[in-house]
Every structure is written in C-alpha cells, then in structure tokens.
Design an enzyme around this catalytic site. Structure first.
Site, PDB file in Angstrom:
ATOM      1  N   MET A  34      38.223  41.990  37.461  1.00 28.11           N
ATOM      2  CA  MET A  34      39.392  41.315  36.874  1.00 28.11           C
ATOM      3  C   MET A  34      39.160  39.813  36.897  1.00 28.11           C
ATOM      4  SD  MET A  34      43.366  41.309  38.113  1.00 28.11           S
ATOM      5  CE  MET A  34      43.249  40.497  39.702  1.00 28.11           C
ATOM      6  N   ASN A  35      39.526  39.112  35.797  1.00 27.76           N
ATOM      7  CA  ASN A  35      39.743  37.671  35.914  1.00 27.76           C
ATOM      8  C   ASN A  35      41.146  37.338  35.420  1.00 27.76           C
ATOM      9  OD1 ASN A  35      37.669  38.094  33.575  1.00 27.76           O
ATOM     10  ND2 ASN A  35      38.423  36.076  33.053  1.00 27.76           N
ATOM     11  N   ASP A  36      41.325  36.347  34.582  1.00 27.35           N
ATOM     12  CA  ASP A  36      42.652  35.764  34.300  1.00 27.35           C
ATOM     13  C   ASP A  36      43.821  36.750  34.138  1.00 27.35           C
ATOM     14  OD1 ASP A  36      40.574  34.081  33.711  1.00 27.35           O
ATOM     15  OD2 ASP A  36      41.217  33.639  31.685  1.00 27.35           O
ATOM     16  N   GLN A  54      42.468  40.163  32.301  1.00 22.86           N
ATOM     17  CA  GLN A  54      41.098  40.269  31.822  1.00 22.86           C
ATOM     18  C   GLN A  54      40.378  41.295  32.694  1.00 22.86           C
ATOM     19  OE1 GLN A  54      39.176  37.944  29.225  1.00 22.86           O
ATOM     20  NE2 GLN A  54      41.146  38.834  28.688  1.00 22.86           N
ATOM     21  N   ARG A 156      40.227  28.977  22.520  1.00 24.16           N
ATOM     22  CA  ARG A 156      40.761  30.232  23.057  1.00 24.16           C
ATOM     23  C   ARG A 156      42.012  30.060  23.930  1.00 24.16           C
ATOM     24  NH1 ARG A 156      35.576  29.656  25.723  1.00 24.16           N
ATOM     25  NH2 ARG A 156      35.830  29.073  27.907  1.00 24.16           N
ATOM     26  N   ASP A 157      42.521  31.215  24.356  1.00 26.85           N
ATOM     27  CA  ASP A 157      43.591  31.367  25.341  1.00 26.85           C
ATOM     28  C   ASP A 157      44.950  30.860  24.841  1.00 26.85           C
ATOM     29  OD1 ASP A 157      41.322  32.086  26.746  1.00 26.85           O
ATOM     30  OD2 ASP A 157      41.263  30.270  27.986  1.00 26.85           O
ATOM     31  N   GLU A 208      40.578  25.496  29.792  1.00 26.80           N
ATOM     32  CA  GLU A 208      40.887  26.897  29.514  1.00 26.80           C
ATOM     33  C   GLU A 208      42.340  27.197  29.890  1.00 26.80           C
ATOM     34  OE1 GLU A 208      36.660  29.129  30.191  1.00 26.80           O
ATOM     35  OE2 GLU A 208      37.797  28.789  32.007  1.00 26.80           O
TER      36      GLU A 208
END
Ligand code: FRU
Length: 463
Positions: A34-36, A54, A156-157, A208
């Site tokens: 897992m990230n964000d 993520q 992105r994001d 980010e």
C-alpha cells in the site's frame, strides 16, 4: 479438497493478520503493498468512512497500481472491501480523490460518488473519472476518459472539491514542481485557472498529492485557505514529507505571504497526506501514509507493507512569531478509543506525558529487555522535542532508517505530549495540538518499560 483449500486460506489470512508488526488500530492492507490514501470521503447518510488506497494486489512492493478499498464506522476498525478501480488499457491507477455529486452535475445520477484519478501509462500521465451509484463500492469508468491531458511528465494526483463561493468544482493537481488549479461545472470538462509554486516552499523533489481547503483559525472567526503539497524527496529528515502553504484562494489563483517552508509533521513517516471529502461537522480529517519512499519497500513486515497514520483533525493557529501554522490533533474517534490505566507499558499504548520546563533536558524512554529503545527528549536549551530511533530495534534494513527527528518548541513553562504506540509506530501529539511527529519503529520484542527523567508519564493500555 474444497475444505482443505478453505482452511489453508483461513490459516494464511490468520498468519497475515497476526504477524509481529501488524498494527492493531491503524489501517493496513490485508495483504501486499500500500502507498497513498486515495479518494477518501465520508458517507453521511450511512455514516461510513470510505478509504481507497494505492495498492499492488500481487506483491509487497510497488506495482500494478490499483485503488483498493476499506470502510470504517469509527476510523479505528477497517473492513476490507473488494478492489474498487483496476488498471485497464489506458494505464495503471495512480492517486486521486472522490466527491459525492449531490446535485448530479456530471449526469451520473444524484449522489453518485465520482472518483478522479491519474492513469499512468508509458507515454505520460492523464486524468480520468469513474462513478459509483452504490455509494462507493463499485465504479464504472467514464466512457469519455481521459478528461484532462497535458504534455507534462509528472502530472498527477487530482484533488477535487466543491467551491461554495463560485458554485463550481475546483481541482488541484501536481505538475512537476508546481501545482495547477482547474475548474469545472460537470467534473468532465476542466478549465485551467492558474499555477502555483515556482520559487516557493521546498523544491527538493517532485510535488505530489496536493490538497486545498479552507481551515478555521483557532479561537477566532477567521478562516484561511491551506494548500497541502507532499514532496518527495526533500523532506526535513530525508525522503518524503508533507509541506503546506497558508494563503488565499479566490476561485482562480492561490496566493500566500508565507516565505518559509512549513511542515505538517516532524517525523520521518508521514506522507501523501490528504483530507476526507464531506467530513461531518465541518471537520478536516486527514490521513497520512505512514512510511517514506526511501525505505517503504524494505520495512521488515511480511505479508503486507505500510499502514496509514491514525486519523487526525487539523485546523490553524497563529504561532509566537505571528505566523499561521497547521494545528493537528488525534481525531476525536481516536481519543475515544477504549483504554485502561496501567503501571506497565503495554504493546498497544497511549502515554500522556507532562513536562515542566527545567534546566536539564526531560526525557521519556521506551525500551525492552533487549536494550532496544526509543528516546524522546525535551531540550530546554535548544527548545526542541526530539525522537531518537537509532537503537529502536531493527534499523539496519535501510541506511536511511535510523534517525533523530526534531521539532522546534514554543517557549513555554510546561508541555504535554501524548504518544500513541502501536506494533510498529509511535505518533507524538503536542498537548495543545501545535505539532505532531510520526515515526515507524521495529522492536524485536515489544517495548515494555518506560523511563522518565524530569517529567511524569501516565500509561494507558489500548484495548
Ligand atoms: C505519491 C505517488 C503519487 C502517485 C502514486 C503512485 O506517493 O508517487 O504521486 O500517484 O504515488 O503510486
């Protein structure tokens, strides 16, 4: 045969859930990477917090990015839901946000949950939307995707929010080392408004996961806009961190008088911080990914990698230098966790420390009988609070892991700090909500002793 497979599955799930460093009251993926945190929103009708993230469904390292999904009614216990948005021919699914389209501006239906995310593909990064008519459990990708493209490598994001003042959707997204703002009336067509960031704040790495929100200034009627920009690398202790700017947003441009860089947390494991859409009672509830890109894929967990921080409520305050600063406190749900006073330090613990300013430093040391320890120190000469994890247990898996993190203190005669200890983390919260410090630790046996010098600690076992 079926029975054997089923029992094997149950058994491996049990192993995954009970592994040594699996946090008990932090959100983690059941398995794999897992990230964000992504697309977080609160469903006020059903009173459910939705958290997407993520996720790599196939391995404990980054890859095959997918929006996985968990839900909670109390921000403490999380239920794993089926993956929500999967990669397709346009690319893998990078970070983004979700909103409840109350007025059906997009035409997907009243109260559709609309997610906006980045497709990352070989040729670049493009923005797309998907909608859910069942409250965020299953999504259909919009057939007109992508909804926004640009000739920018790191693009992105997207974080979408409703702007009351202009009755429009606004969106902020990261573009290289800047953020860009857009507006839309229907979530499908986006108009470029402005960019922000050149020459301002920290530029040690790519910008980010931005977020923009209107925060109240504590104890006043005032409100200010706050732009959160996560940055990697370039953080104060190396690698990833969350910076922010306090200023004004007029629906077109964001401006600030701030000349220095401000950090939202003073630990090494606090990244990709964004807020929940539609949180109740005008709250601003955030979660941070509790890791750092310097070593996230090497931390010594087995079946899963990474946890999210405990939920925090943020606001603004004016500091002793007359500067606006983000104030952070554990979310009330976390403060209401069931606890029991105890004499001995438990593996899941809350520790309330009271410190009176003296001439000698005051310290709190958590340790085990293997000599592993984390030392937290109030240094009244330097006016700092530090957390030293250089001898905290397993530290050698990454050169960048052992470190001492530090926050500058306001000059006061007394301080309080609350520590939340879980199986692989310590989160320190200033008693007045002036700062937080979030750090991972991997003791080979749980810390079971607390030593204090020049301060008093009350121990609670978290049930
Ligand atoms: C931040 C980030 C985002 C990106 C995602 C990919 O940690 O790099 O910018 O969308 O992770 O997983």
């Amino acid at each position: 045969m079926k029975k054997t497979i089923l029992s094997l599955l149950c058994c491996s799930l049990l192993v995954a859930c009970t592994e040594t460093y699996r946090p008990a009251y932090h959100h983690t993926p059941e398995r794999n990477w897992m990230n964000d945190p992504n697309g977080m929103f609160y469903d006020d009708v059903n009173q459910v917090w939705h958290l997407y993230f993520q996720h790599n469904p196939y391995a404990t390292v980054w890859g095959h990015m997918t929006w996985a999904h968990s839900t909670s009614t109390d921000l403490i216990h999380w239920t794993t839901q089926p993956n929500a948005i999967m990669p397709d021919s346009l690319g893998t699914i990078f970070s983004g946000s979700a909103v409840i389209d109350k007025y059906n501006t997009a035409g997907f239906g009243e109260n559709a949950v609309v997610a906006m995310f980045t497709y990352s593909e070989k040729v670049g990064q493009i923005q797309a939307i998907a909608y859910s008519n069942d409250g965020g459990y299953t999504f259909t990708k919009y057939e007109g995707n992508p909804v926004l493209t640009a000739d920018i490598k790191d693009f992105r994001d997207p974080k979408v929010f409703w702007n009351e003042a202009t009755s429009q959707w606004n969106m902020v997204l990261a573009a290289g080392q800047e953020v860009r703002f857009y507006s839309s009336s229907n979530l499908k067509e986006w108009t470029y408004l402005s960019s922000f960031g050149e020459g301002l704040g920290c530029h040690g790495g790519v910008w980010e996961c931005p977020d923009l929100m209107l925060l109240p200034v504590r104890g006043t009627e005032e409100q200010k806009w706050v732009l959160i920009v996560n940055i990697n690398p370039g953080g104060p202790f190396g690698g990833s961190a969350t910076q922010y700017f306090v200023g004004d947003w007029d629906g077109q441009t964001f401006t600030t008088d701030q000349t220095n860089t401000q950090w939202m947390d003073y630990g090494k494991d606090h990244y990709a911080t964004v807020s929940f859409h539609n949180a109740p009672n005008n709250r601003h509830v955030v979660l941070a990914w509790m890791s750092n890109w310097q070593y996230a894929d090497r931390v010594p967990t087995k079946h899963f990698r990474s946890a999210n921080s405990i939920a925090r409520d943020i606001d603004l305050y004016v500091d002793a230098n007359n500067q606006y600063r983000i104030g952070v406190r554990p979310a009330p749900e976390m403060e209401a966790m069931s606890t029991q006073p105890t004499q001995a330090l438990a593996p899941l613990a809350k520790i309330e420390v009271n410190v009176i300013r003296g001439t000698e430093p005051a310290s709190i040391t958590l340790s085990n009988d293997k000599g592993e320890q984390v030392v937290m120190t109030y240094d009244f000469e330097r006016n700092t609070f530090t957390m030293d994890r250089t001898a905290s247990g397993l530290v050698e898996f990454a050169r960048e892991f052992p470190c001492v993190t530090s926050v500058e203190l306001e000059n006061k005669s007394e301080y309080q700090v609350t520590l939340y200890l879980d199986r692989c983390s310590i989160e320190a919260f200033d008693g007045q909500g002036l700062w937080s410090m979030t750090n991972l630790v991997f003791p080979t046996k749980p810390y079971n002793q607390v030593q204090t010098q020049g301060c008093e600690a009350k121990l609670y076992k978290i049930n």
